[in-house]
Design an enzyme around this catalytic site. Structure first.
Site, mmCIF file in Angstrom:
data_model
loop_
_atom_site.group_PDB
_atom_site.id
_atom_site.type_symbol
_atom_site.label_atom_id
_atom_site.label_comp_id
_atom_site.label_asym_id
_atom_site.label_seq_id
_atom_site.Cartn_x
_atom_site.Cartn_y
_atom_site.Cartn_z
ATOM 1 N N ASN A 9 0.855 -1.191 0.000
ATOM 2 C CA ASN A 9 0.000 0.000 0.000
ATOM 3 C C ASN A 9 0.889 1.239 0.000
ATOM 4 O O ASN A 9 1.452 1.611 1.030
ATOM 5 C CB ASN A 9 -0.913 -0.021 1.229
ATOM 6 C CG ASN A 9 -1.777 1.226 1.324
ATOM 7 O OD1 ASN A 9 -1.923 1.962 0.353
ATOM 8 N ND2 ASN A 9 -2.350 1.458 2.495
ATOM 9 N N LYS A 11 0.047 4.260 -0.259
ATOM 10 C CA LYS A 11 -0.592 5.440 0.330
ATOM 11 C C LYS A 11 -0.377 6.650 -0.589
ATOM 12 O O LYS A 11 -0.521 6.521 -1.805
ATOM 13 C CB LYS A 11 -0.083 5.655 1.751
ATOM 14 C CG LYS A 11 -0.288 4.407 2.617
ATOM 15 C CD LYS A 11 -0.031 4.622 4.074
ATOM 16 C CE LYS A 11 -0.268 3.322 4.822
ATOM 17 N NZ LYS A 11 -0.138 3.499 6.289
ATOM 18 N N HIS A 94 -9.730 1.270 4.901
ATOM 19 C CA HIS A 94 -8.472 1.413 5.625
ATOM 20 C C HIS A 94 -8.681 2.364 6.800
ATOM 21 O O HIS A 94 -9.465 3.314 6.721
ATOM 22 C CB HIS A 94 -7.388 1.949 4.692
ATOM 23 C CG HIS A 94 -6.009 1.864 5.260
ATOM 24 N ND1 HIS A 94 -5.531 2.769 6.187
ATOM 25 C CD2 HIS A 94 -5.004 0.967 5.054
ATOM 26 C CE1 HIS A 94 -4.295 2.446 6.523
ATOM 27 N NE2 HIS A 94 -3.950 1.354 5.846
ATOM 28 N N GLU A 96 -7.032 4.738 7.925
ATOM 29 C CA GLU A 96 -6.794 6.152 7.608
ATOM 30 C C GLU A 96 -7.999 6.758 6.898
ATOM 31 O O GLU A 96 -8.306 7.939 7.084
ATOM 32 C CB GLU A 96 -5.525 6.282 6.757
ATOM 33 C CG GLU A 96 -4.271 5.961 7.551
ATOM 34 C CD GLU A 96 -3.064 5.619 6.705
ATOM 35 O OE1 GLU A 96 -2.016 5.323 7.303
ATOM 36 O OE2 GLU A 96 -3.164 5.646 5.457
ATOM 37 N N GLU A 166 -5.622 -4.955 10.605
ATOM 38 C CA GLU A 166 -4.629 -3.917 10.842
ATOM 39 C C GLU A 166 -4.913 -3.223 12.175
ATOM 40 O O GLU A 166 -5.746 -2.306 12.228
ATOM 41 C CB GLU A 166 -4.661 -2.879 9.718
ATOM 42 C CG GLU A 166 -4.192 -3.396 8.384
ATOM 43 C CD GLU A 166 -3.725 -2.255 7.490
ATOM 44 O OE1 GLU A 166 -2.626 -2.360 6.944
ATOM 45 O OE2 GLU A 166 -4.448 -1.269 7.366
ATOM 46 N N GLY A 172 2.238 2.492 10.974
ATOM 47 C CA GLY A 172 3.132 3.631 10.857
ATOM 48 C C GLY A 172 3.763 4.075 12.160
ATOM 49 O O GLY A 172 4.378 5.131 12.235
ATOM 50 N N SER A 212 3.204 -2.126 10.415
ATOM 51 C CA SER A 212 4.663 -2.100 10.583
ATOM 52 C C SER A 212 5.315 -3.435 10.217
ATOM 53 O O SER A 212 6.224 -3.912 10.903
ATOM 54 C CB SER A 212 5.029 -1.681 12.015
ATOM 55 O OG SER A 212 4.576 -0.365 12.284
ATOM 56 N N GLY A 233 2.721 -1.091 4.374
ATOM 57 C CA GLY A 233 2.814 0.326 4.050
ATOM 58 C C GLY A 233 4.230 0.743 3.723
ATOM 59 O O GLY A 233 4.723 0.538 2.620
#
Length: 248
Positions: A9, A11, A94, A96, A166, A172, A212, A233
């Site tokens: 991903n 992003k 997701h 986010e 997740e 992150g 992570s 990510g």
């Protein structure tokens, strides 16, 4: 048999030229792998990446989409548009998107149905915050997310869907759920699918871990019985790291 899936991903990273260079760097090194290789790119990179991956085993994913085929939704992209570009997967829900753009369990469900309508495979994200984990809400919260995401989805389409567990506190942050914590959560998600759809479907659906994930922890994560892959990510942005993840 469930084929492992490693999805990168990106992003909001990379220009078109950077994306093409990335594909050129990795395509020979991921050839012949038993893992499904997926790149989840920003909308602006879908076409150049589509062209760059022709003749390879790399598959293309979007990071989001609207649930309508068309309409007065300025700034949105529809599944119809994605399908014409050759998109095979789409990340849906997701954390986010839920946090910054007001995604809800209801909009996630709408998007899942829209994706399946156009034969785009959804990667449905679920997961809890650190506060929710520490207060013992993980299983209840994640179960509710899964149940609502799959509402109205017929059993014969479930195997097309990927779930990505997740934990929000591990995205992150540099923190990673232990492999045992990740496997336990994913086992519980699989049990929810069994409750909803029965034995056969429950054994078919693939469930990834995300949060992570790096080359130095991918092998331990993938050695867990119920984990079928990773949604990655930061480590998917560097060609050498992504190749190491795919070839764990």
């Amino acid at each position: 048999m469930r084929i492992p899936i490693i999805a990168g991903n990106w992003k909001m990273h990379k220009t078109a030229s950077e994306a093409v260079q990335f594909v050129e760097r990795i395509k020979e090194q991921v050839k012949g792998t038993d893992v499904e290789v997926v790149l989840c790119t920003p909308y602006t990179l879908l076409y150049p990446v589509k062209e760059a991956i022709k003749g390879t085993n790399i598959k293309l994913s979007a990071q989001n989409m609207h649930w309508e085929d068309q309409g007065a939704y300025t700034g949105e992209v529809s599944p119809l548009m994605l399908k014409e570009l050759g998109v095979e997967y789409c990340i849906i829900g997701h954390s986010e998107r839920r946090l910054y753009f007001n995604e809800t369990d209801e909009t996630v469900n709408k998007k899942v149905h829209a994706a399946l309508k156009h034969n785009i495979k959804p990667i449905i994200c679920v997961g809890e915050t650190l506060e929710q984990r520490e207060s013992g809400q993980t299983n209840t919260l994640v179960k509710n997310q899964v149940v609502k995401a799959f509402e109205g989805v017929p059993g014969d389409r479930v195997a097309e869907i990927v779930i990505a567990y997740e934990p929000i506190w591990a995205i992150g942050t540099g923190k990673t759920a232990t492999s045992e914590q990740a496997n336990e959560a994913i086992y519980n998600i699989r049990e929810v699918i069994r409750e909803l759809y029965g034995e056969e479907v429950y054994t078919e659906i693939r469930i990834q871990y995300g949060g992570s994930v790096k080359p130095d922890n991918i092998e331990e994560i993938m050695n867990q019985e119920d984990i079928d892959g990773a949604l990655v990510g930061g480590a998917s942005l560097k060609p050498d790291d992504y190749v190491a993840l795919v070839n764990f």
